[in-house]
Design an enzyme around this catalytic site. Sequence first.
Site, PDB file in Angstrom:
ATOM      1  N   PRO A  38       5.431   9.528  -5.066  1.00 44.49           N
ATOM      2  CA  PRO A  38       4.242  10.388  -5.025  1.00 44.49           C
ATOM      3  C   PRO A  38       3.092   9.784  -5.827  1.00 44.49           C
ATOM      4  O   PRO A  38       3.317   9.042  -6.776  1.00 44.49           O
ATOM      5  CB  PRO A  38       4.716  11.684  -5.699  1.00 44.49           C
ATOM      6  CG  PRO A  38       5.880  11.302  -6.538  1.00 44.49           C
ATOM      7  CD  PRO A  38       6.532  10.139  -5.847  1.00 44.49           C
ATOM      8  N   ASP A  39       1.848  10.086  -5.425  1.00 37.84           N
ATOM      9  CA  ASP A  39       0.726   9.698  -6.289  1.00 37.84           C
ATOM     10  C   ASP A  39       0.545  10.783  -7.348  1.00 37.84           C
ATOM     11  O   ASP A  39       1.430  11.632  -7.530  1.00 37.84           O
ATOM     12  CB  ASP A  39      -0.543   9.392  -5.475  1.00 37.84           C
ATOM     13  CG  ASP A  39      -1.138  10.618  -4.784  1.00 37.84           C
ATOM     14  OD1 ASP A  39      -0.652  11.752  -5.020  1.00 37.84           O
ATOM     15  OD2 ASP A  39      -2.088  10.455  -3.992  1.00 37.84           O
ATOM     16  N   PHE A  40      -0.553  10.761  -8.070  1.00 41.67           N
ATOM     17  CA  PHE A  40      -0.728  11.709  -9.167  1.00 41.67           C
ATOM     18  C   PHE A  40      -1.547  12.924  -8.771  1.00 41.67           C
ATOM     19  O   PHE A  40      -1.221  14.052  -9.106  1.00 41.67           O
ATOM     20  CB  PHE A  40      -1.399  11.006 -10.369  1.00 41.67           C
ATOM     21  CG  PHE A  40      -0.543   9.927 -10.939  1.00 41.67           C
ATOM     22  CD1 PHE A  40       0.396  10.211 -11.917  1.00 41.67           C
ATOM     23  CD2 PHE A  40      -0.633   8.625 -10.467  1.00 41.67           C
ATOM     24  CE1 PHE A  40       1.228   9.226 -12.425  1.00 41.67           C
ATOM     25  CE2 PHE A  40       0.187   7.622 -10.971  1.00 41.67           C
ATOM     26  CZ  PHE A  40       1.110   7.924 -11.944  1.00 41.67           C
ATOM     27  N   ARG A  41      -2.637  12.687  -8.018  1.00 41.60           N
ATOM     28  CA  ARG A  41      -3.649  13.734  -7.872  1.00 41.60           C
ATOM     29  C   ARG A  41      -3.797  14.309  -6.477  1.00 41.60           C
ATOM     30  O   ARG A  41      -4.629  15.195  -6.277  1.00 41.60           O
ATOM     31  CB  ARG A  41      -4.999  13.221  -8.390  1.00 41.60           C
ATOM     32  CG  ARG A  41      -4.972  12.941  -9.872  1.00 41.60           C
ATOM     33  CD  ARG A  41      -6.260  12.403 -10.445  1.00 41.60           C
ATOM     34  NE  ARG A  41      -6.077  12.113 -11.881  1.00 41.60           N
ATOM     35  CZ  ARG A  41      -5.496  11.024 -12.357  1.00 41.60           C
ATOM     36  NH1 ARG A  41      -5.075  10.086 -11.546  1.00 41.60           N
ATOM     37  NH2 ARG A  41      -5.333  10.879 -13.654  1.00 41.60           N
ATOM     38  N   ASN A 112      -0.270   0.703 -11.054  1.00 41.69           N
ATOM     39  CA  ASN A 112       1.055   1.248 -10.776  1.00 41.69           C
ATOM     40  C   ASN A 112       2.126   0.658 -11.692  1.00 41.69           C
ATOM     41  O   ASN A 112       2.050  -0.509 -12.080  1.00 41.69           O
ATOM     42  CB  ASN A 112       1.425   1.003  -9.312  1.00 41.69           C
ATOM     43  CG  ASN A 112       0.448   1.682  -8.368  1.00 41.69           C
ATOM     44  OD1 ASN A 112      -0.309   2.550  -8.792  1.00 41.69           O
ATOM     45  ND2 ASN A 112       0.453   1.288  -7.117  1.00 41.69           N
ATOM     46  N   ILE A 113       3.138   1.475 -11.973  1.00 45.99           N
ATOM     47  CA  ILE A 113       4.230   1.035 -12.835  1.00 45.99           C
ATOM     48  C   ILE A 113       5.529   0.983 -12.038  1.00 45.99           C
ATOM     49  O   ILE A 113       6.605   0.921 -12.592  1.00 45.99           O
ATOM     50  CB  ILE A 113       4.390   1.994 -14.037  1.00 45.99           C
ATOM     51  CG1 ILE A 113       4.456   3.449 -13.553  1.00 45.99           C
ATOM     52  CG2 ILE A 113       3.220   1.832 -15.001  1.00 45.99           C
ATOM     53  CD1 ILE A 113       4.813   4.441 -14.632  1.00 45.99           C
ATOM     54  N   ASP A 114       5.398   0.988 -10.713  1.00 43.54           N
ATOM     55  CA  ASP A 114       6.604   1.010  -9.872  1.00 43.54           C
ATOM     56  C   ASP A 114       7.169  -0.386  -9.612  1.00 43.54           C
ATOM     57  O   ASP A 114       8.215  -0.517  -8.975  1.00 43.54           O
ATOM     58  CB  ASP A 114       6.316   1.732  -8.539  1.00 43.54           C
ATOM     59  CG  ASP A 114       5.118   1.148  -7.795  1.00 43.54           C
ATOM     60  OD1 ASP A 114       4.917  -0.085  -7.838  1.00 43.54           O
ATOM     61  OD2 ASP A 114       4.378   1.933  -7.165  1.00 43.54           O
ATOM     62  N   HIS A 131      -1.579  -0.784 -16.319  1.00 47.18           N
ATOM     63  CA  HIS A 131      -0.979   0.341 -17.040  1.00 47.18           C
ATOM     64  C   HIS A 131       0.444   0.042 -17.481  1.00 47.18           C
ATOM     65  O   HIS A 131       1.258   0.942 -17.666  1.00 47.18           O
ATOM     66  CB  HIS A 131      -1.068   1.619 -16.198  1.00 47.18           C
ATOM     67  CG  HIS A 131      -2.482   2.116 -16.062  1.00 47.18           C
ATOM     68  ND1 HIS A 131      -2.852   3.123 -15.199  1.00 47.18           N
ATOM     69  CD2 HIS A 131      -3.623   1.747 -16.697  1.00 47.18           C
ATOM     70  CE1 HIS A 131      -4.165   3.329 -15.299  1.00 47.18           C
ATOM     71  NE2 HIS A 131      -4.653   2.502 -16.193  1.00 47.18           N
TER      72      HIS A 131
HETATM   73  P1  OAD Z   1      -4.289   9.168  -7.908  1.00 42.71           P
HETATM   74  O1  OAD Z   1      -3.175  10.050  -7.521  1.00 42.71           O
HETATM   75  O2  OAD Z   1      -5.273   9.676  -8.877  1.00 42.71           O
HETATM   76  O3  OAD Z   1      -5.107   8.726  -6.604  1.00 42.71           O
HETATM   77  C1  OAD Z   1      -4.460   8.257  -5.455  1.00 42.71           C
HETATM   78  C2  OAD Z   1      -5.498   8.075  -4.353  1.00 42.71           C
HETATM   79  O4  OAD Z   1      -4.887   7.464  -3.236  1.00 42.71           O
HETATM   80  C3  OAD Z   1      -6.108   9.374  -3.865  1.00 42.71           C
HETATM   81  O5  OAD Z   1      -7.489   9.193  -3.649  1.00 42.71           O
HETATM   82  C4  OAD Z   1      -5.368   9.636  -2.544  1.00 42.71           C
HETATM   83  O6  OAD Z   1      -6.165  10.330  -1.590  1.00 42.71           O
HETATM   84  C5  OAD Z   1      -5.120   8.235  -2.067  1.00 42.71           C
HETATM   85  N1  OAD Z   1      -3.929   8.032  -1.223  1.00 42.71           N
HETATM   86  C6  OAD Z   1      -2.687   8.553  -1.370  1.00 42.71           C
HETATM   87  N2  OAD Z   1      -1.834   8.059  -0.453  1.00 42.71           N
HETATM   88  C7  OAD Z   1      -2.566   7.191   0.314  1.00 42.71           C
HETATM   89  C8  OAD Z   1      -2.261   6.343   1.423  1.00 42.71           C
HETATM   90  N3  OAD Z   1      -1.024   6.260   1.955  1.00 42.71           N
HETATM   91  N4  OAD Z   1      -3.271   5.612   1.952  1.00 42.71           N
HETATM   92  C9  OAD Z   1      -4.526   5.674   1.433  1.00 42.71           C
HETATM   93  N5  OAD Z   1      -4.862   6.444   0.388  1.00 42.71           N
HETATM   94  C10 OAD Z   1      -3.901   7.181  -0.188  1.00 42.71           C
HETATM   95  O7  OAD Z   1      -3.622   7.797  -8.409  1.00 42.71           O
HETATM   96  P2  OAD Z   1      -4.289   6.636  -9.274  1.00 42.71           P
HETATM   97  O8  OAD Z   1      -5.711   6.430  -8.918  1.00 42.71           O
HETATM   98  O9  OAD Z   1      -3.372   5.474  -9.218  1.00 42.71           O
HETATM   99  O10 OAD Z   1      -1.998   6.597 -15.276  1.00 42.71           O
HETATM  100  O11 OAD Z   1      -4.200   7.248 -10.744  1.00 42.71           O
HETATM  101  C11 OAD Z   1      -4.632   6.498 -11.833  1.00 42.71           C
HETATM  102  C12 OAD Z   1      -3.793   6.744 -13.059  1.00 42.71           C
HETATM  103  O12 OAD Z   1      -3.707   8.152 -13.328  1.00 42.71           O
HETATM  104  C13 OAD Z   1      -2.355   6.330 -12.938  1.00 42.71           C
HETATM  105  O13 OAD Z   1      -2.154   4.950 -13.182  1.00 42.71           O
HETATM  106  C14 OAD Z   1      -1.678   7.151 -13.995  1.00 42.71           C
HETATM  107  C15 OAD Z   1      -2.369   8.473 -13.769  1.00 42.71           C
HETATM  108  O14 OAD Z   1      -2.451   9.290 -14.881  1.00 42.71           O
HETATM  109  C16 OAD Z   1      -1.147   6.709 -16.296  1.00 42.71           C
HETATM  110  O15 OAD Z   1      -0.127   7.320 -16.219  1.00 42.71           O
HETATM  111  C17 OAD Z   1      -1.593   6.019 -17.548  1.00 42.71           C
END
Ligand code: OAD
Length: 288
Positions: A38-41, A112-114, A131
């Site tokens: 999963p992503d974060f947001r 990413n940390i994966d 990160h």
């Molecule tokens: P986010 O979850 O903030 O953002 C992910 C982005 O990718 C969003 O804009 C989604 O719409 C988009 N997305 C998701 N799946 C996709 C796909 N298959 N194709 C295209 N777009 C997609 O994640 P990050 O930006 O990585 O830090 O978050 C940054 C940091 O916040 C992370 O490294 C983590 C977190 O807190 C720490 O833990 C220090």
Amino acid sequence: KILDDVSFDGLINHIKSKDVTKIITMAGAGISTSAGIPDFRSPGSGLYDNLQKYELPHPQAIFELDFFFDNPKPFFVLAKELYPGSFKPTPCHYFIRLLAEKGKLLRHYTQNIDTLERVAGIPDEKLVEAHGTFHTGHCVLCRKEYTQNWIKEKIFNDEIPICTACPGIVKPDIVFFGENLPDKFHHCIQKDFKQCDLLIILGSSLVVQPFASLVDRVPHTCPRLLINREKVGQTSGIMSMFGFGGGLEFDNPDNSRDIAWLGDCDEGCILLAEKLGFGEELKKLISE
Ligand code: OAD
Ligand code: ZN
């Protein structure tokens, strides 16, 4: 004008006609969602919407040092769940590897940390894990270093890893909020961004600093391509109307270099590879 035709195809023509060989890719969690992480947001599916069982004061607390010192348990429970090793790289990861193999990648910066970049075979010297990583860990008190295997065993036995030399907790070397980014990050950004001739931003909401502001470090003549489900990274408000505040400028009437390709990273990268003439190679790598 930097791009004669400010569109995806216009950018492809630019890449083909100019000798673009210093590409920087910048990635976030969106490049790994198709691998099942999963992503974060993202509303609903993002990690920060799914942490109720940890009873955190707020979702980001799971990656905050103060909270961790107080109650490290939630982080280690989550670490077990998301532990790297059980996931496969995506077409997007292999696209970046191919850029490296073709001598066109200056550096890949990931939040990413994966560790999927490593698994995909992107060479270590091309990779900046901004990160941090699960590769090593350190005691938060005496800084004694521990191997990934040592920490992993504790995590999988549902134990909090405690230092053998002092009462400190051993934390994997992933960067928490309030912690400094790795030396390699600071070292590489100094020399890389000023020579970049194409910036590709993949799967990030571009809200976490200092990573998000890297987009402002490329030369003003450098095209920037965003491949993401949503348009991100634009500075909003009065400042941006006057061209201040940095960020991507898709909607600025004077924009002649920023392109947003909205959709899935894998699809965007496959399309890009096809248009640049290595679509078949990418498909082969994916199916291996
Ligand atoms: P986010 O979850 O903030 O953002 C992910 C982005 O990718 C969003 O804009 C989604 O719409 C988009 N997305 C998701 N799946 C996709 C796909 N298959 N194709 C295209 N777009 C997609 O994640 P990050 O930006 O990585 O830090 O978050 C940054 C940091 O916040 C992370 O490294 C983590 C977190 O807190 C720490 O833990 C220090
Ligand atoms: Zn210690």
